[in-house]
Write an enzyme that holds these catalytic residues in place. Sequence first.
Site: not given
Length: 767
Positions: A725-726
Amino acid sequence: MSGDHLHNDSQIEADFRLNDSHKHKDKHKDREHRHKEHKKDKDKDREKSKHSNSEHKDSEKKHKEKEKTKHKDGSSDKHKDKHKDRDKEKRKEEKIRAAGDAKIKKEKENGFSSPPRIKDEPEDDGYFAPPKEDIKPLKRPRDEDDADYKPKKIKTEDIKKEKKRKLEEEEDGKLKKPKNKDKDKKVAEPDNKKKKAKKEEEQKWKWWEEERYPEGIKWKFLEHKGPVFAPPYEPLPEGVKFYYDGKVMKLSPKAEEVATFFAKMLDHEYTTKEIFRKNFFKDWRKEMTNDEKNTITNLSKCDFTQMSQYFKAQSEARKQMSKEEKLKIKEENEKLLKEYGFCVMDNHRERIANFKIEPPGLFRGRGNHPKMGMLKRRIMPEDIIINCSKDAKVPSPPPGHKWKEVRHDNKVTWLVSWTENIQGSIKYIMLNPSSRIKGEKDWQKYETARRLKKCVDKIRNQYREDWKSKEMKVRQRAVALYFIDKLALRAGNEKEEGETADTVGCCSLRVEHINLHPELDGQEYVVEFDFPGKDSIRYYNKVPVEKRVFKNLQLFMENKQPEDDLFDRLNTGILNKHLQDLMEGLTAKVFRTYNASITLQQQLKELTAPDENVPAKILSYNRANRAVAILCNHQRAPPKTFEKSMMNLQSKIDAKKDQLADARKDLKSAKADAKVMKDAKTKKVVESKKKAVQRLEEQLMKLEVQATDREENKQIALGTSKLNYLDPRITVAWCKKWGVPIEKIYNKTQREKFAWAIDMTDEDYEF
């Protein structure tokens, strides 16, 4: 005639030995005498030397004539050699006197080079050799007889010395060779490593620098070896028994294999769960013979103890393997990886993620799955679909088998697929996360999230307006989208009852999953969430919301039972269609990715202090990552060894504190000495003690930071958000800006996965 020759030869040899002994006795006396008379006889010796040189020229002419005569006659005159041997000592003394201390330079000017001088060695007869600095090298000029006469002994000694010298050189060379080899190895090893690293660097496919394929096309050429199947079942040894109702029972091979799956898990909590036991027994009976089915009717009467002990012993034996055995297994695995673990995609060698097909066993599932304990059947070649290019060599199935199907679909990324029997879902063999296909997918995902940044304010204004809509469906959609945006909730898929674990997302929330508090802990309009999220991980959160959201939730819950859907007029299909209308490619996951990445970037700006050292900066990074993990509900159970590892770490901290206290005492004492002594030596000692204190302070800080980090993250899974997600470019830019080694944040596998981000990102990158 031959007798005379033998007599003459023996006489010559005897004379030679006699003369040789006289020579050794008089050698040192002659040298001493020459040294004393050197200055007086200098001019005389030079004249003699010149005379000797002229004689030498005459002797050379005579020698040539004699040699011609010898060749014509075809034999040598041995009688003349006899007379020459008798006069040897006399000639020797004359030659030594004639040579004197004549210079080498002068000899060369006279037109010849001196013959090799005989090495003088000290004898064991009590004489002392004169000091080397007082002795000048003697050169032996040739007289008229010397040109054609050379004593055998001298010649033999020269040859022996020459051979000895060569042998010594060879031996020295042999002794030196290993050193040279070691040096060469030491020099070569770094060179080889550099070459290997350079070669690997060259081999890395920088696909992000190339032009992208047309939309939908994943590859142009694909070739691979196919999957590696699970090894066949090996029956248990005769000594390992299965008991039913206290009696030994021999099982058929199929039934025995399934029984071993249960035996391997005997100590696991799964085997105590009723649903697990029920599903296992049902599927196990399907593999039994009719006689076995008639006999085995109750799982509680089955005794798997000996089987379980056997597998524990096997496991322990594997742990106790010798280095050689472990190395052999490692080599076999590497060989397998080399053959099956790579494919060729568009002229590049790419790593395959999971080239081994999962062996048969018992299904566990995530959370409290209703199908846990069911039998996962053995996958056979006849279940397998192969995907490769038309011009590639199709992998060969195992002997006696064939593939279910061979496809040539370049619009998909999988290499092999099959359908598993528990859920009926399709399983795939895919490429490694470091591959071009996976990297491109990640890049596109983060670029889509960046596009959301440009229109997120507009979307937020839109759903705020929809809270006031006259249509209940629009209001529910707007509130659900607010939760997805604010809380990073998953959309939640529709599931068939009894097919999967009861996990919940935003659209599948039920009335029982939320509680409304007009006021709680000093905050207004608080919503309390409590539901099983993905993988049955509990999501629990108390969140203050806007007043209109709170009022809408009250409206949605009116006249509903706890098990009723909160958003009864909404499903994931309706929500996803609406998201696509708002922005192309927008999904609930894009919202999670956007909020996770933007949170990391904001937290890093707030938490990073420019004057902090690297360990402190890493702690700041992990705290920023932790904020994201909490937002995304990435939890984990504390590790089993957590308490023990924390105790060990605390012991290290205490020991380091003691060392630091001692070092500070030493520094104080050194400063006191320096005040009294006031010399350079004590000043150096003070500086040394200061450095020792600083070094220990840094080490203590690292340990304390590590302890804080572990404690804060014992129930938080940082890796999930970091990998999925990053945006990695945020991390790379932060590392480059603050001088933090990328290796401190990403391990080797993660660096390979995010190679594209590491290569293309500078410190000024903004999400």
